[in-house]
Design a protein around this motif. Sequence first.
Motif, mmCIF file in Angstrom:
data_model
loop_
_atom_site.group_PDB
_atom_site.id
_atom_site.type_symbol
_atom_site.label_atom_id
_atom_site.label_comp_id
_atom_site.label_asym_id
_atom_site.label_seq_id
_atom_site.Cartn_x
_atom_site.Cartn_y
_atom_site.Cartn_z
ATOM 1 N N LEU A 1 -2.806 8.370 7.324
ATOM 2 C CA LEU A 1 -3.432 7.344 8.156
ATOM 3 C C LEU A 1 -4.639 6.743 7.436
ATOM 4 C CD1 LEU A 1 -3.691 5.914 10.935
ATOM 5 C CD2 LEU A 1 -5.162 7.812 11.622
ATOM 6 N N LEU A 2 -4.631 5.428 7.309
ATOM 7 C CA LEU A 2 -5.785 4.714 6.756
ATOM 8 C C LEU A 2 -6.420 3.924 7.890
ATOM 9 C CD1 LEU A 2 -3.865 5.066 4.143
ATOM 10 C CD2 LEU A 2 -5.249 3.228 3.208
ATOM 11 N N GLU A 3 -7.700 4.175 8.141
ATOM 12 C CA GLU A 3 -8.416 3.432 9.180
ATOM 13 C C GLU A 3 -9.484 2.568 8.503
ATOM 14 O OE1 GLU A 3 -8.823 6.017 13.038
ATOM 15 O OE2 GLU A 3 -9.052 7.276 11.255
ATOM 16 N N CYS B 1 0.836 -1.209 0.000
ATOM 17 C CA CYS B 1 0.000 0.000 0.000
ATOM 18 C C CYS B 1 0.869 1.258 0.000
ATOM 19 C CB CYS B 1 -0.902 -0.006 1.232
ATOM 20 S SG CYS B 1 -1.905 1.485 1.377
ATOM 21 N N PHE B 2 0.545 2.194 -0.898
ATOM 22 C CA PHE B 2 1.285 3.454 -0.916
ATOM 23 C C PHE B 2 0.373 4.645 -0.622
ATOM 24 C CE2 PHE B 2 -0.266 2.822 -5.132
ATOM 25 C CZ PHE B 2 -0.484 4.065 -5.683
ATOM 26 N N GLY B 3 -0.805 4.350 -0.095
ATOM 27 C CA GLY B 3 -1.671 5.403 0.445
ATOM 28 C C GLY B 3 -2.373 6.262 -0.573
ATOM 29 N N CYS B 4 -2.678 5.739 -1.759
ATOM 30 C CA CYS B 4 -3.317 6.570 -2.781
ATOM 31 C C CYS B 4 -4.761 6.922 -2.414
ATOM 32 C CB CYS B 4 -3.283 5.867 -4.130
ATOM 33 S SG CYS B 4 -4.317 4.395 -4.210
ATOM 34 N N GLY B 5 -5.394 6.101 -1.600
ATOM 35 C CA GLY B 5 -6.769 6.373 -1.179
ATOM 36 C C GLY B 5 -7.817 5.929 -2.179
ATOM 37 N N GLY B 6 -7.403 5.243 -3.248
ATOM 38 C CA GLY B 6 -8.366 4.789 -4.256
ATOM 39 C C GLY B 6 -9.426 3.870 -3.670
ATOM 40 N N CYS B 7 -9.015 3.010 -2.772
ATOM 41 C CA CYS B 7 -9.971 2.070 -2.165
ATOM 42 C C CYS B 7 -11.020 2.823 -1.353
ATOM 43 C CB CYS B 7 -9.230 1.060 -1.296
ATOM 44 S SG CYS B 7 -8.132 1.817 -0.075
ATOM 45 N N ALA B 8 -10.584 3.866 -0.648
ATOM 46 C CA ALA B 8 -11.524 4.641 0.167
ATOM 47 C C ALA B 8 -12.515 5.385 -0.723
ATOM 48 C CB ALA B 8 -10.757 5.630 1.044
ATOM 49 N N VAL C 1 -9.953 -1.678 -7.675
ATOM 50 C CA VAL C 1 -9.291 -0.415 -8.030
ATOM 51 C C VAL C 1 -7.852 -0.301 -7.506
ATOM 52 C CG1 VAL C 1 -11.469 0.830 -8.109
ATOM 53 C CG2 VAL C 1 -10.126 0.851 -6.009
ATOM 54 N N CYS C 2 -7.464 -1.122 -6.568
ATOM 55 C CA CYS C 2 -6.131 -0.961 -5.975
ATOM 56 C C CYS C 2 -5.050 -1.227 -7.027
ATOM 57 C CB CYS C 2 -5.958 -1.910 -4.793
ATOM 58 S SG CYS C 2 -4.324 -1.730 -4.022
ATOM 59 N N PRO C 3 -4.244 -0.229 -7.347
ATOM 60 C CA PRO C 3 -3.244 -0.399 -8.406
ATOM 61 C C PRO C 3 -2.104 -1.335 -8.016
ATOM 62 C CG PRO C 3 -2.985 1.748 -7.373
ATOM 63 C CD PRO C 3 -4.209 1.127 -6.771
ATOM 64 N N GLU C 4 -1.925 -1.573 -6.738
ATOM 65 C CA GLU C 4 -0.816 -2.403 -6.271
ATOM 66 C C GLU C 4 -1.248 -3.793 -5.826
ATOM 67 O OE1 GLU C 4 2.478 -1.602 -6.266
ATOM 68 O OE2 GLU C 4 1.812 0.094 -7.457
ATOM 69 N N GLY C 5 -2.516 -4.060 -5.852
ATOM 70 C CA GLY C 5 -2.990 -5.357 -5.352
ATOM 71 C C GLY C 5 -2.771 -5.494 -3.854
ATOM 72 N N ALA C 6 -2.775 -4.353 -3.166
ATOM 73 C CA ALA C 6 -2.491 -4.381 -1.733
ATOM 74 C C ALA C 6 -3.701 -4.805 -0.914
ATOM 75 C CB ALA C 6 -2.030 -2.989 -1.275
ATOM 76 N N ILE C 7 -4.878 -4.543 -1.434
ATOM 77 C CA ILE C 7 -6.094 -4.879 -0.689
ATOM 78 C C ILE C 7 -6.831 -5.978 -1.447
ATOM 79 C CG2 ILE C 7 -7.454 -2.986 -1.730
ATOM 80 C CD1 ILE C 7 -8.758 -2.667 1.099
HETATM 81 S S1 SF4 Z 1 -4.848 -0.345 -0.404
HETATM 82 FE FE1 SF4 Z 1 -4.414 0.080 -2.583
HETATM 83 S S2 SF4 Z 1 -6.039 1.518 -3.247
HETATM 84 FE FE2 SF4 Z 1 -6.003 1.519 -0.969
HETATM 85 S S3 SF4 Z 1 -4.637 3.230 -0.429
HETATM 86 FE FE3 SF4 Z 1 -3.373 1.353 -0.479
HETATM 87 S S4 SF4 Z 1 -2.517 1.304 -2.591
HETATM 88 FE FE4 SF4 Z 1 -4.248 2.757 -2.615
#
Ligand code: SF4
Length: 150
Positions: free
Chosen positions: A70-72, A44-51, A87-93
């Motif tokens: 901060l991601l909660e 995760c690099f915190g782009c916020g796309g998932c939110a 939508v997660c570009p990194e496959g982190a979620i």
């Molecule tokens: S989990 Fe993925 S979409 Fe959500 S903030 Fe991290 S990189 Fe972005």
Amino acid sequence: MLVSKVREALICLKAGRVTLGYPFAPNDPKPGFRGKVTVDPDLCFGCGGCANVCEAGVIVVSDREQHYRLLEFFWGRCTYCARCEEVCPEGAIRLSGQFETATDDARDLCMRLEVFMGPCQRCGRCFPPPTPLDKMMTTGFRHGLEGGRA
Ligand code: SF4
Ligand code: SF4
């Protein structure tokens, strides 16, 4: 009447067992099953796309300091729609195959993830200023204009 019941019983016996053995036997969900959401903090690099796409408001993003975001996650609201995974570009979620999510501790339903954000080398800020006024007060965006404004 009796004949039809006997016929029904024979059909059932012929079909064999049609229910799962769970919970007396392990149950491995099929591929594509949408179970508990997992987040890989290394990806995760915190782009916020998932939110942005989470209609249920599971994911709340806030910038507490300049250098970290901060991601909660409030899992109790999750509807397992999988939009965050899409939508997660990194496959982190991702949605895992885990479906046993019951707990007697509400803290298990919350998760915090602090993501380090590298600041801009020129202006020292991580993100575009939130308002035009903030933008005017920020110096150093233009080349060759000392103290220039964006
Ligand atoms: S989990 Fe993925 S979409 Fe959500 S903030 Fe991290 S990189 Fe972005
Ligand atoms: S699966 Fe759906 S409801 Fe759950 S966190 Fe992802 S986008 Fe939100």
